[in-house]
Design an enzyme around this catalytic site. Sequence first.
Site, PDB file in Angstrom:
ATOM      1  N   PHE A   1      50.483  15.223  30.289  1.00 28.80           N
ATOM      2  CA  PHE A   1      51.858  15.252  29.809  1.00 28.80           C
ATOM      3  C   PHE A   1      51.954  16.211  28.630  1.00 28.80           C
ATOM      4  O   PHE A   1      51.206  16.084  27.659  1.00 28.80           O
ATOM      5  CB  PHE A   1      52.312  13.851  29.388  1.00 28.80           C
TER       6      PHE A   1
ATOM      7  N   CYS B   1      65.653  17.355  21.402  1.00 30.78           N
ATOM      8  CA  CYS B   1      66.513  16.930  22.501  1.00 30.78           C
ATOM      9  C   CYS B   1      67.956  17.223  22.128  1.00 30.78           C
ATOM     10  O   CYS B   1      68.321  17.165  20.957  1.00 30.78           O
ATOM     11  CB  CYS B   1      66.335  15.444  22.804  1.00 30.78           C
TER      12      CYS B   1
ATOM     13  N   CYS C   1      70.274   9.395  23.341  1.00 35.57           N
ATOM     14  CA  CYS C   1      70.471   8.192  24.151  1.00 35.57           C
ATOM     15  C   CYS C   1      70.067   6.960  23.349  1.00 35.57           C
ATOM     16  O   CYS C   1      69.028   6.968  22.674  1.00 35.57           O
ATOM     17  CB  CYS C   1      69.651   8.277  25.426  1.00 35.57           C
TER      18      CYS C   1
ATOM     19  N   CYS D   1      66.402   5.560  23.895  1.00 34.94           N
ATOM     20  CA  CYS D   1      65.264   6.483  23.834  1.00 34.94           C
ATOM     21  C   CYS D   1      64.172   5.935  22.913  1.00 34.94           C
ATOM     22  O   CYS D   1      64.440   5.516  21.790  1.00 34.94           O
ATOM     23  CB  CYS D   1      65.708   7.862  23.343  1.00 34.94           C
ATOM     24  N   ASP D   2      62.934   5.961  23.420  1.00 29.10           N
ATOM     25  CA  ASP D   2      61.802   5.450  22.638  1.00 29.10           C
ATOM     26  C   ASP D   2      60.843   6.583  22.254  1.00 29.10           C
ATOM     27  O   ASP D   2      59.688   6.340  21.925  1.00 29.10           O
ATOM     28  CB  ASP D   2      61.063   4.359  23.410  1.00 29.10           C
ATOM     29  N   THR D   3      61.327   7.832  22.301  1.00 31.22           N
ATOM     30  CA  THR D   3      60.485   8.992  22.010  1.00 31.22           C
ATOM     31  C   THR D   3      60.890   9.632  20.692  1.00 31.22           C
ATOM     32  O   THR D   3      62.060   9.907  20.465  1.00 31.22           O
ATOM     33  CB  THR D   3      60.610  10.035  23.140  1.00 31.22           C
TER      34      THR D   3
ATOM     35  N   GLU E   1      60.538  17.018  33.712  1.00 35.34           N
ATOM     36  CA  GLU E   1      61.475  15.898  33.613  1.00 35.34           C
ATOM     37  C   GLU E   1      62.563  16.320  32.643  1.00 35.34           C
ATOM     38  O   GLU E   1      62.297  16.565  31.466  1.00 35.34           O
ATOM     39  CB  GLU E   1      60.754  14.642  33.126  1.00 35.34           C
TER      40      GLU E   1
ATOM     41  N   HIS F   1      53.684   2.335  33.686  1.00 35.06           N
ATOM     42  CA  HIS F   1      52.813   2.545  32.523  1.00 35.06           C
ATOM     43  C   HIS F   1      53.062   1.480  31.462  1.00 35.06           C
ATOM     44  O   HIS F   1      52.126   1.038  30.788  1.00 35.06           O
ATOM     45  CB  HIS F   1      53.015   3.947  31.951  1.00 35.06           C
TER      46      HIS F   1
END
Length: 194
Positions: free
Chosen positions: A23, A29, A33, A36-38, A92, A188
């Site tokens: 990855f 971004c 959102c 979002c957990d990033t 993605e 995951h």
Amino acid sequence: MRINEIFYSLQGEGTFTGVPSVFVRLAGCNLKCPFCDTDTDSFTEMSEEEIVGEVNKYPAHHVVITGGEPTLQMTASLVKHLQDDGWVVQIETNGTRRLPEDCRPDWITCSPKFAYCSNAQLKIEHIDELKVVFDGQSDMSLYNDIEAEIYSLQPCDVGDNDKNKAIIAAAIEYCQQHPWWRLSLQTHKMIGIR
């Protein structure tokens, strides 16, 4: 390029669930959102050569370029360099931006965010897999005119077990009633890997 992280794991969702993958998470971004957990703000600057060198340290042949929103930084030359080294390149994207000219990844997973962000109109021209984050209340008619090879419905993880069970049940029911959709679980998270 601003790289949030590069790591090796299994693809946890969508068509390639279970496939060993590297990855490459690009920072930044264009949407915000609520689920979002990033952390898309932290990053390390890396050249394309450094990125490819890092990816080539792993034994897999599948690389996922993700974000944030990868089309903010992704280049055709990075994709081609990875492909020339034998990698299958999946991206993605939220679909709100076109790919760079002459950029031809092997697989495009588009996860639109119509239901969560007012500025999330699609601009991408080709989608292999449409992956919709489903909260049980989503207006699925928003996706009726989007052409894709595969349609995946992914229950939204809202951080509450009871609500998550209800959302999963609604997603299963929707897929059963609309059999061109398939269920995409975030495996995951279920098995405790990245």
